[in-house]
Write a protein that holds these residues in place. Structure first.
Motif, short mmCIF file in Angstrom:
data_model
loop_
_atom_site.label_atom_id
_atom_site.label_comp_id
_atom_site.label_asym_id
_atom_site.label_seq_id
_atom_site.Cartn_x
_atom_site.Cartn_y
_atom_site.Cartn_z
N SER A 43 -13.75 0.99 -74.91
CA SER A 43 -13.04 0.66 -76.93
C SER A 43 -13.56 1.58 -77.95
CB SER A 43 -13.84 -0.36 -76.30
OG SER A 43 -15.33 -0.79 -76.85
N GLY A 44 -14.89 2.74 -77.07
CA GLY A 44 -15.12 3.87 -78.94
C GLY A 44 -16.36 3.26 -78.93
N SER A 45 -16.73 1.61 -78.69
CA SER A 45 -17.65 1.03 -79.43
C SER A 45 -19.01 1.71 -79.44
CB SER A 45 -18.85 0.00 -78.80
OG SER A 45 -17.43 -1.13 -79.26
N ARG A 46 -19.17 2.42 -78.07
CA ARG A 46 -20.39 3.48 -77.71
C ARG A 46 -20.60 4.50 -78.44
NH1 ARG A 46 -23.48 4.19 -72.72
NH2 ARG A 46 -22.36 2.27 -71.81
N THR A 47 -19.40 4.84 -78.73
CA THR A 47 -19.16 6.54 -79.79
C THR A 47 -19.08 6.05 -81.24
OG1 THR A 47 -17.77 7.54 -78.68
CG2 THR A 47 -17.65 8.78 -80.79
N SER A 48 -18.86 5.30 -81.66
CA SER A 48 -19.06 4.63 -82.86
C SER A 48 -20.25 4.32 -83.32
CB SER A 48 -17.93 2.98 -83.50
OG SER A 48 -18.81 2.22 -84.65
N ILE A 49 -20.79 3.76 -82.39
CA ILE A 49 -22.46 3.20 -82.61
C ILE A 49 -23.26 4.75 -82.97
CG2 ILE A 49 -25.33 2.67 -81.98
CD1 ILE A 49 -22.92 -0.24 -80.68
N ALA A 50 -22.89 5.94 -81.43
CA ALA A 50 -23.44 6.77 -82.19
C ALA A 50 -23.28 7.04 -83.01
CB ALA A 50 -23.21 7.78 -80.44
N LEU A 51 -22.28 7.66 -83.35
CA LEU A 51 -22.54 8.58 -84.97
C LEU A 51 -23.45 7.47 -85.35
CD1 LEU A 51 -18.64 9.37 -85.07
CD2 LEU A 51 -20.35 10.79 -84.35
N ARG A 52 -22.94 5.98 -86.03
CA ARG A 52 -23.94 5.15 -86.77
C ARG A 52 -25.46 5.98 -86.92
NH1 ARG A 52 -25.22 -0.28 -85.63
NH2 ARG A 52 -26.73 0.90 -84.09
N ASN A 53 -25.47 5.89 -86.01
CA ASN A 53 -27.01 6.45 -85.65
C ASN A 53 -27.85 7.59 -86.10
OD1 ASN A 53 -26.97 3.26 -84.59
ND2 ASN A 53 -27.54 4.26 -82.25
N LYS A 54 -26.70 8.10 -86.07
CA LYS A 54 -27.20 9.29 -86.60
C LYS A 54 -26.43 9.43 -88.06
CE LYS A 54 -24.87 14.34 -85.81
NZ LYS A 54 -24.66 15.36 -84.86
N GLU A 55 -26.34 9.06 -88.31
CA GLU A 55 -26.10 9.06 -90.03
C GLU A 55 -27.70 8.16 -90.10
OE1 GLU A 55 -25.10 9.78 -93.55
OE2 GLU A 55 -24.13 10.21 -91.71
N ILE A 56 -27.98 6.88 -89.64
CA ILE A 56 -29.31 6.63 -90.13
C ILE A 56 -30.10 7.60 -89.71
CG2 ILE A 56 -30.77 4.81 -89.08
CD1 ILE A 56 -28.01 2.89 -88.78
N PHE A 57 -30.36 8.50 -89.38
CA PHE A 57 -31.34 9.18 -88.99
C PHE A 57 -31.07 10.23 -89.95
CE2 PHE A 57 -33.93 12.32 -86.93
CZ PHE A 57 -34.80 12.39 -86.58
N ILE A 58 -29.91 10.79 -90.14
CA ILE A 58 -29.91 12.09 -91.19
C ILE A 58 -30.06 11.11 -92.50
CG2 ILE A 58 -28.15 12.97 -92.39
CD1 ILE A 58 -26.43 13.49 -90.15
N GLN A 59 -29.72 10.08 -93.29
CA GLN A 59 -30.27 9.09 -94.39
C GLN A 59 -31.81 9.42 -94.61
OE1 GLN A 59 -27.36 6.73 -95.86
NE2 GLN A 59 -25.34 7.59 -95.25
#
Length: 99
Positions: A43-59
């Motif tokens: 479904s792409g959910s795993r990739t979507s959550i990984a990208l979200r988590n990376k953005e959270i960490f960057i911010q």
């Protein structure tokens, strides 16, 4: 999931054996474990959550507070802390592999 008639896909001997246990009901036969895709792969959910988590960490690394991130990403502060902890661990593992 597609419905298939056992008469059409099973050898007669196996069909007879199955009829001993179940008759006229639906039976789900799962895929073998090694052929199943991990959660969120298709479904792409795993990739979507990984990208979200990376953005959270960057911010967060750029100075944003956990409270602000929680509001922006619609997560609890506890969830943000878990994401940050996991991302730190992944960073440490990645840096130890490259050394």
């Amino acid at each position: 999931m597609n419905y298939k008639n056992g008469k059409d896909v099973l050898p007669p001997r196996l069909l007879k054996e199955l009829q001993h246990y179940i008759q006229g009901e639906l039976l789900y036969i799962p895929k073998p474990e090694q052929t199943r895709a991990p959660w969120g792969e298709l479904s792409g959910s795993r990739t979507s959550i990984a990208l979200r988590n990376k953005e959270i960490f960057i911010q967060y690394s750029a100075g944003r507070s956990a409270k602000n991130l929680a509001e922006d990403f619609y997560l609890s502060e506890e969830s943000i802390r878990k994401v940050l902890s996991k991302m730190r661990l992944l960073r440490q593992e990645a840096s130890s592999v490259t050394k």
